[in-house]
Design an enzyme around this catalytic site. Structure first.
Site, short mmCIF file in Angstrom:
data_model
loop_
_atom_site.label_atom_id
_atom_site.label_comp_id
_atom_site.label_asym_id
_atom_site.label_seq_id
_atom_site.Cartn_x
_atom_site.Cartn_y
_atom_site.Cartn_z
N HIS A 40 25.01 2.14 -17.42
CA HIS A 40 23.83 2.41 -16.59
C HIS A 40 24.00 1.88 -15.17
O HIS A 40 23.03 1.49 -14.51
CB HIS A 40 22.58 1.83 -17.25
N ASP A 67 21.33 17.62 -15.52
CA ASP A 67 21.99 16.34 -15.86
C ASP A 67 23.49 16.61 -15.99
O ASP A 67 23.93 17.12 -17.01
CB ASP A 67 21.38 15.82 -17.18
N GLU A 124 27.99 15.53 -23.69
CA GLU A 124 28.53 14.54 -22.76
C GLU A 124 29.36 13.43 -23.41
O GLU A 124 28.96 12.28 -23.43
CB GLU A 124 27.38 13.91 -21.95
N HIS A 131 28.14 5.84 -26.95
CA HIS A 131 26.85 6.54 -26.80
C HIS A 131 26.89 7.87 -27.53
O HIS A 131 27.92 8.28 -28.05
CB HIS A 131 26.46 6.71 -25.33
N TYR A 145 35.41 4.74 -22.37
CA TYR A 145 35.25 3.63 -21.44
C TYR A 145 36.14 2.49 -21.92
O TYR A 145 35.90 1.92 -22.97
CB TYR A 145 33.78 3.18 -21.39
N GLU A 166 29.86 15.74 -18.59
CA GLU A 166 28.55 16.14 -19.12
C GLU A 166 28.14 17.50 -18.59
O GLU A 166 28.10 17.72 -17.38
CB GLU A 166 27.49 15.11 -18.73
N HIS A 202 15.63 13.01 -20.52
CA HIS A 202 15.76 12.82 -21.97
C HIS A 202 14.51 13.45 -22.53
O HIS A 202 13.48 12.81 -22.68
CB HIS A 202 15.86 11.34 -22.35
N ARG A 253 33.41 10.26 -18.21
CA ARG A 253 32.42 11.05 -18.95
C ARG A 253 32.39 12.44 -18.35
O ARG A 253 32.55 12.59 -17.13
CB ARG A 253 31.03 10.41 -18.89
N ASP A 276 27.23 10.70 -12.30
CA ASP A 276 26.23 11.29 -13.20
C ASP A 276 24.99 11.50 -12.36
O ASP A 276 24.28 10.54 -12.04
CB ASP A 276 25.98 10.32 -14.37
N HIS A 318 21.57 14.90 -25.65
CA HIS A 318 20.12 14.69 -25.80
C HIS A 318 19.45 15.97 -25.36
O HIS A 318 20.05 16.80 -24.66
CB HIS A 318 19.67 13.49 -24.95
N ASP A 351 0.80 -1.21 0.00
CA ASP A 351 0.00 0.00 0.00
C ASP A 351 0.85 1.28 0.00
O ASP A 351 0.38 2.35 0.38
CB ASP A 351 -0.98 0.00 1.18
ZN ZN Z 1 22.68 13.00 -20.07
MG MG Z 2 23.66 12.23 -17.42
#
Ligand code: ZN
Ligand code: MG
Length: 464
Positions: free
Chosen positions: A246, A274, A411, A357, A415, A434, A368, A432, A263, A361, A39
């Site tokens: 991810h 972001d 970004e 990647h 890797y 960004e 996104h 990375r 990130d 975006h 619940d």
């Molecule tokens: Zn991003």
């Molecule tokens: Mg990001």
């Protein structure tokens, strides 16, 4: 919603209405409440389209916009019993004055009122494939309209997707939106600074540092500045975890000598930020880490320098790839004897072993964000291009022109998973960088730079 924001939403509804067409009507529901377990619900987050047109955060609400002008809100009725448990509701009586809609009713009247609202309308707009069950709901209302055809009612002839119109509107951020996004990015940048300093401080003190310690710093900083939620699940990846794109913040140890890829961005008043930074856990880059870091930063600078009104969305990515490809040859991540020149690396997409990647975006209410990546006025133009990621050939759909007020991320990353022929000193390094950029006539405005990107500046920041 602050009362002085009311005209902003009214103006958006008017702009939306003007595009619906004569005799048209649009139906825009907000998001449902979602059960997390038993619940307990997930924290409630409104639907972005609905919020864009209303500034209204309560669940169980619907906006109806008439193409010939006028808007109607269906919302939760006042209910003292429920309000004791769940909090105050605006209620239909107060909604017109508070939100600027023309009329408001209890959401319990939706099924009774909608058929007559759709009657004699030509087109019904609603967001396609966005709300579970909406299609069948619309069908049931249309069914009721058709039952009245014998009494002289006209039934709508056309169903159209409201997402396209709203996506185009949301793609260009107005001054009000840009202001919120700047504040969101500012908070997130401060959170990154805080986590970097915490990492170095804890390691200097000989403490056991885990990824979740750094996530906790970030979340604390978001919330204490009024951010309602993180805009997405924070990535705090130490060492080799940074090569998992991810990865989420987990319990892995953060060790001196390794990098941390973070990130994380807050959502503030419905808008996302972001930001990614990669920093040495103890505040000192090793030589191989620094070499890769400076390469990624150089590729980001190349992307930034081509981001301006009139450029294509794909231009920053292409600029990034060129710098990364050359750097991969220079650092011998790629063997020139095997892959050839920088042109070959780009043509054969050999760089994708280490950079898989896209460089950015759209960013807005959703991390996104919505909005077509194809230039609408050029659909069908005989034109061929290769999608940089999939390698597929795209015909007749040229990439989008950037326009003032669009917001996108920049970004690039690199890797390096262990593989034969890859210099060992680079193994398991993931980087990375960004930033969030508002497109301007002469370039772009980086709104996330309250946290440094320069390696020397990061080291200096982590020494204090
Ligand atoms: Zn991003
Ligand atoms: Mg990001």
């Amino acid at each position: 919603m602050p009362q002085n924001d009311k005209p902003i939403y009214a103006q958006r509804r008017a702009q939306f209405a003007s595009q619906l067409g004569h005799g048209a009507i649009a139906i825009v529901p907000t998001a449902p409440e979602r059960v997390r377990n038993r619940d307990s619900d997930f924290p409630y987050r409104h639907d972005s389209y609905f919020y864009y047109l209303t500034g209204f955060c309560e669940p169980n609400a619907w906006l109806i916009v008439n193409g010939d002008g006028g808007s109607t809100l269906f919302c939760q009725p006042k209910d003292l019993e429920r309000e004791i448990w769940d909090g105050t509701r605006l209620g239909p009586a107060a909604a017109p004055a508070a939100l600027g809609v023309d009329a408001a009713f209890s959401v319990s009247e939706l099924d009774a009122k909608l058929p007559s609202m759709l009657e004699n309308r030509s087109i019904v707009w609603y967001p396609f494939a966005t709300h579970q069950g909406l299609e069948s709901r619309v069908t049931s209302w249309l069914d009721k309209v058709r039952a009245r055809v014998r009494f002289g009612a006209l039934s709508p002839q056309l169903l159209r997707d409201a997402c396209g119109l709203l996506d185009e509107m949301r793609l260009i951020k107005d001054a009000h939106e840009q202001d919120i996004m700047r504040r969101a990015a500012q908070i997130s940048a401060q959170a990154h600074v805080r986590a970097m300093q915490c990492s170095a401080r804890m390691l200097r003190a000989g403490q056991d540092v885990r990824e979740y310690h750094l996530e906790a710093e970030v979340l604390h900083e978001f919330r204490r500045h009024g951010s309602q939620f993180p805009a997405y699940g924070s990535i705090v990846a130490s060492g080799a975890n940074a090569c998992v794109l991810h990865y989420r913040a987990d319990a892995a140890p953060v060790r001196a000598g390794e990098l941390v890829l973070m990130d994380a961005g807050c959502e503030l008043d419905g808008y996302a930020s972001d930001i990614t930074r990669t920093f040495p856990a103890d505040g000192r880059f090793s030589a191989p880490q620094r070499a890769l870091y400076d390469l990624v930063l150089a590729s980001q600078n190349a992307a930034i320098s081509v981001t301006r009104e009139g450029a294509r969305f794909t231009d920053p990515h292409d600029a990034t790839v060129r710098v990364l490809a050359q750097g991969m040859l220079d650092l011998r991540l790629l063997d020139a004897n095997l892959v050839g020149t920088v042109e070959d690396v780009i043509e054969k997409r050999a760089y994708s072993q280490f950079y898989m990647h896209r460089t950015g975006h759209w960013l807005g209410m959703d991390v996104h964000d919505c909005g077509s990546y194809v230039e609408p006025g050029e659909v069908g133009r005989p034109d061929e291009r290769r999608d940089p990621l999939s390698g597929e050939t795209i015909t007749d759909r040229p990439s989008r022109f950037l326009r003032c007020g669009m917001v996108l991320t920049i970004e690039p990353g690199i890797y390096v998973r262990p593989a034969p022929g890859v210099p060992e000193c680079f193994h398991d390094i993931g980087i990375r960088i960004e930033d969030d950029a508002i497109v301007t006539a002469s370039g772009c405005d980086l709104i996330s730079r309250a946290v440094p990107v320069d390696a020397d500046e990061i080291e200096a920041l982590m020494r204090d």
